[in-house]
Motif scaffolding. Structure first.
Motif, PDB file in Angstrom:
ATOM      1  N   HIS A  82       0.841  -1.211   0.000  1.00 44.13           N
ATOM      2  CA  HIS A  82       0.000   0.000   0.000  1.00 44.13           C
ATOM      3  C   HIS A  82       0.872   1.255   0.000  1.00 44.13           C
ATOM      4  O   HIS A  82       0.657   2.181  -0.794  1.00 44.13           O
ATOM      5  CB  HIS A  82      -0.899  -0.039   1.234  1.00 44.13           C
ATOM      6  CG  HIS A  82      -2.007   0.980   1.226  1.00 44.13           C
ATOM      7  ND1 HIS A  82      -1.781   2.325   1.436  1.00 44.13           N
ATOM      8  CD2 HIS A  82      -3.350   0.832   1.051  1.00 44.13           C
ATOM      9  CE1 HIS A  82      -2.936   2.975   1.393  1.00 44.13           C
ATOM     10  NE2 HIS A  82      -3.909   2.087   1.165  1.00 44.13           N
ATOM     11  N   ILE A  83       1.867   1.306   0.872  1.00 38.60           N
ATOM     12  CA  ILE A  83       2.692   2.514   1.014  1.00 38.60           C
ATOM     13  C   ILE A  83       3.678   2.638  -0.147  1.00 38.60           C
ATOM     14  O   ILE A  83       3.928   3.743  -0.645  1.00 38.60           O
ATOM     15  CB  ILE A  83       3.417   2.515   2.367  1.00 38.60           C
ATOM     16  CG1 ILE A  83       2.392   2.498   3.502  1.00 38.60           C
ATOM     17  CG2 ILE A  83       4.324   3.734   2.499  1.00 38.60           C
ATOM     18  CD1 ILE A  83       2.969   2.178   4.856  1.00 38.60           C
ATOM     19  N   SER A  84       4.227   1.526  -0.602  1.00 39.04           N
ATOM     20  CA  SER A  84       5.133   1.573  -1.752  1.00 39.04           C
ATOM     21  C   SER A  84       4.424   2.164  -2.967  1.00 39.04           C
ATOM     22  O   SER A  84       5.011   2.941  -3.731  1.00 39.04           O
ATOM     23  CB  SER A  84       5.659   0.177  -2.076  1.00 39.04           C
ATOM     24  OG  SER A  84       6.495  -0.301  -1.054  1.00 39.04           O
ATOM     25  N   ARG A  85       3.166   1.792  -3.145  1.00 40.82           N
ATOM     26  CA  ARG A  85       2.397   2.324  -4.271  1.00 40.82           C
ATOM     27  C   ARG A  85       2.230   3.837  -4.141  1.00 40.82           C
ATOM     28  O   ARG A  85       2.305   4.574  -5.145  1.00 40.82           O
ATOM     29  CB  ARG A  85       1.031   1.628  -4.331  1.00 40.82           C
ATOM     30  CG  ARG A  85       0.197   1.995  -5.548  1.00 40.82           C
ATOM     31  CD  ARG A  85      -0.940   0.997  -5.763  1.00 40.82           C
ATOM     32  NE  ARG A  85      -1.781   0.889  -4.573  1.00 40.82           N
ATOM     33  CZ  ARG A  85      -1.836  -0.186  -3.786  1.00 40.82           C
ATOM     34  NH1 ARG A  85      -1.077  -1.245  -4.044  1.00 40.82           N
ATOM     35  NH2 ARG A  85      -2.648  -0.220  -2.737  1.00 40.82           N
ATOM     36  N   GLN A  86       2.043   4.324  -2.912  1.00 43.19           N
ATOM     37  CA  GLN A  86       1.920   5.775  -2.709  1.00 43.19           C
ATOM     38  C   GLN A  86       3.202   6.499  -3.111  1.00 43.19           C
ATOM     39  O   GLN A  86       3.162   7.570  -3.731  1.00 43.19           O
ATOM     40  CB  GLN A  86       1.597   6.073  -1.246  1.00 43.19           C
ATOM     41  CG  GLN A  86       0.224   5.600  -0.795  1.00 43.19           C
ATOM     42  CD  GLN A  86      -0.035   5.944   0.650  1.00 43.19           C
ATOM     43  OE1 GLN A  86       0.091   7.109   1.060  1.00 43.19           O
ATOM     44  NE2 GLN A  86      -0.388   4.947   1.452  1.00 43.19           N
ATOM     45  N   PHE A  87       4.353   5.915  -2.744  1.00 41.85           N
ATOM     46  CA  PHE A  87       5.622   6.539  -3.137  1.00 41.85           C
ATOM     47  C   PHE A  87       5.800   6.503  -4.654  1.00 41.85           C
ATOM     48  O   PHE A  87       6.259   7.482  -5.251  1.00 41.85           O
ATOM     49  CB  PHE A  87       6.789   5.851  -2.432  1.00 41.85           C
ATOM     50  CG  PHE A  87       7.056   6.355  -1.044  1.00 41.85           C
ATOM     51  CD1 PHE A  87       7.811   7.503  -0.844  1.00 41.85           C
ATOM     52  CD2 PHE A  87       6.541   5.699   0.062  1.00 41.85           C
ATOM     53  CE1 PHE A  87       8.058   7.992   0.433  1.00 41.85           C
ATOM     54  CE2 PHE A  87       6.778   6.173   1.352  1.00 41.85           C
ATOM     55  CZ  PHE A  87       7.543   7.322   1.529  1.00 41.85           C
ATOM     56  N   GLN A  88       5.433   5.389  -5.280  1.00 44.75           N
ATOM     57  CA  GLN A  88       5.564   5.278  -6.730  1.00 44.75           C
ATOM     58  C   GLN A  88       4.674   6.283  -7.447  1.00 44.75           C
ATOM     59  O   GLN A  88       5.061   6.856  -8.468  1.00 44.75           O
ATOM     60  CB  GLN A  88       5.226   3.848  -7.168  1.00 44.75           C
ATOM     61  CG  GLN A  88       6.245   2.807  -6.737  1.00 44.75           C
ATOM     62  CD  GLN A  88       5.725   1.390  -6.885  1.00 44.75           C
ATOM     63  OE1 GLN A  88       4.605   1.160  -7.345  1.00 44.75           O
ATOM     64  NE2 GLN A  88       6.534   0.415  -6.481  1.00 44.75           N
ATOM     65  N   GLN A  89       3.482   6.508  -6.898  1.00 43.04           N
ATOM     66  CA  GLN A  89       2.526   7.434  -7.514  1.00 43.04           C
ATOM     67  C   GLN A  89       2.729   8.875  -7.062  1.00 43.04           C
ATOM     68  O   GLN A  89       2.012   9.767  -7.500  1.00 43.04           O
ATOM     69  CB  GLN A  89       1.101   6.971  -7.199  1.00 43.04           C
ATOM     70  CG  GLN A  89       0.753   5.619  -7.793  1.00 43.04           C
ATOM     71  CD  GLN A  89      -0.599   5.090  -7.332  1.00 43.04           C
ATOM     72  OE1 GLN A  89      -1.216   5.631  -6.399  1.00 43.04           O
ATOM     73  NE2 GLN A  89      -1.071   4.037  -7.974  1.00 43.04           N
TER      74      GLN A  89
END
Length: 231
Positions: A82-89
Motif C-alpha cells: 500500500h505505502i510503496s504504491r503511494q511513493f511510486q505514484q
C-alpha cells in the motif's frame, strides 16, 4: 570517501516516534544507513535494528546515510504494498530542512534538473539532460545566518531552506542545492572544504512525511524537529 570508516551512532538505538499494527515510524540519526550495505561491517542500519524487534518489518523508502529524520517501515506485506504504491505514484507529501553554504540569490524557486549517477565518481550524482531522470525540487529560504569562528568573526554566510522534493532521486536535494551554487553544509561529496568543516555532519533533515494510512486510508502526518537550529 575511500578512507571511509562506518561508525554509526549507538544512542539512541531506536528513536520510535509512532507505531501501530501496520507501520513503524522512526527518527533516523545522521550517520546510520537506511539498509545494510554490501560489506559485513556495514550491516548496522535502521532496517536491521528495527527487524531485531519486529522481524516482519520492511523498508518502503530510504534516506541517505548522512541525512537525518523521518523514516517509515511497514510491518505487514499489505502495508508495504500500500505505502510503496503511494511513493511510486508520488501521492505522499514530505519536506526537509537544510542549512546551506552560502545564500541563494532568490528567496524561493524550483529546480527542475535531471539526474543520474556519476559513475566514475560513485556515489556522486550529476545533472545530465540526455540520460538523467527527471528531478524536481521546490525550495524557499526561511532564515539566514552568519557562521563565525572562535573570535566571533564571520567567515561564512548561510541560509536555512525548506525543501519539497516532488521526485525522489538519489542525492536529489544535495545536487539541486549544489546547482544553486549553495551546497548543503557538512556535505562531504558536494560542499567545499570550508562548507564541510562548518558542520559536524550533513545539515539535511527529513522533517515531515505524510501518507494515507494503509488500514484507515486517512492521511497521517509525522514530524521530527531537526538536530540543528533553523532560526
Amino acid at each position: 570517501m575511500s578512507n571511509f570508516i562506518y561508525a554509526p551512532p549507538q544512542q539512541p538505538w531506536l528513536d520510535i516516534i509512532y507505531q501501530d499494527d501496520a507501520i513503524i515510524v522512526l527518527n533516523k540519526p545522521s550517520g546510520l544507513l537506511s539498509v545494510p550495505g554490501r560489506l559485513p561491517e556495514h550491516n548496522d542500519s535502521i532496517a536491521s535494528r528495527v527487524q531485531e524487534q519486529f522481524p516482519t518489518a520492511t523498508i518502503v523508502h530510504r534516506l541517505d546515510m548522512c541525512t537525518s529524520g523521518v523514516i517509515l517501515m511497514a510491518l505487514t506485506k499489505a502495508a508495504q504494498s500500500h505505502i510503496s504504491r503511494q511513493f511510486q505514484q508520488r501521492s505522499t507529501s514530505k519536506y526537509y530542512y537544510a542549512r546551506l553554504e552560502g545564500v541563494p540569490t532568490a528567496n524561493n524557486g524550483s529546480i527542475d534538473l535531471p539526474l543520474r549517477c556519476d559513475w566514475p565518481n560513485r556515489p556522486r550524482q550529476m545533472v545530465d539532460f540526455i540520460d538523467g531522470k527527471s528531478a524536481l525540487t521546490h525550495w524557499n529560504i526561511i532564515s539566514k545566518q552568519q557562521i563565525t569562528d572562535e573570535n566571533n568573526d564571520t567567515y561564512l554566510e548561510s541560509a536555512t531552506v525548506l525543501l519539497k522534493p516532488v521526485t525522489g532521486r538519489s542525492h536529489q536535494l544535495r545536487v539541486h542545492m549544489l546547482a544553486l551554487g549553495t551546497p548543503i553544509l557538512g556535505d562531504e561529496l558536494y560542499a567545499s572544504a570550508q562548507g564541510v568543516a562548518a558542520a559536524e555532519h550533513l545539515q539535511l533533515h527529513a522533517a515531515m512525511l505524510e501518507i494515507d494510512h494503509p488500514l484507515t486510508e486517512e492521511k497521517i502526518q509525522f514530524k521530527v524537529k531537526p538536530p540543528f537550529s533553523i532560526d
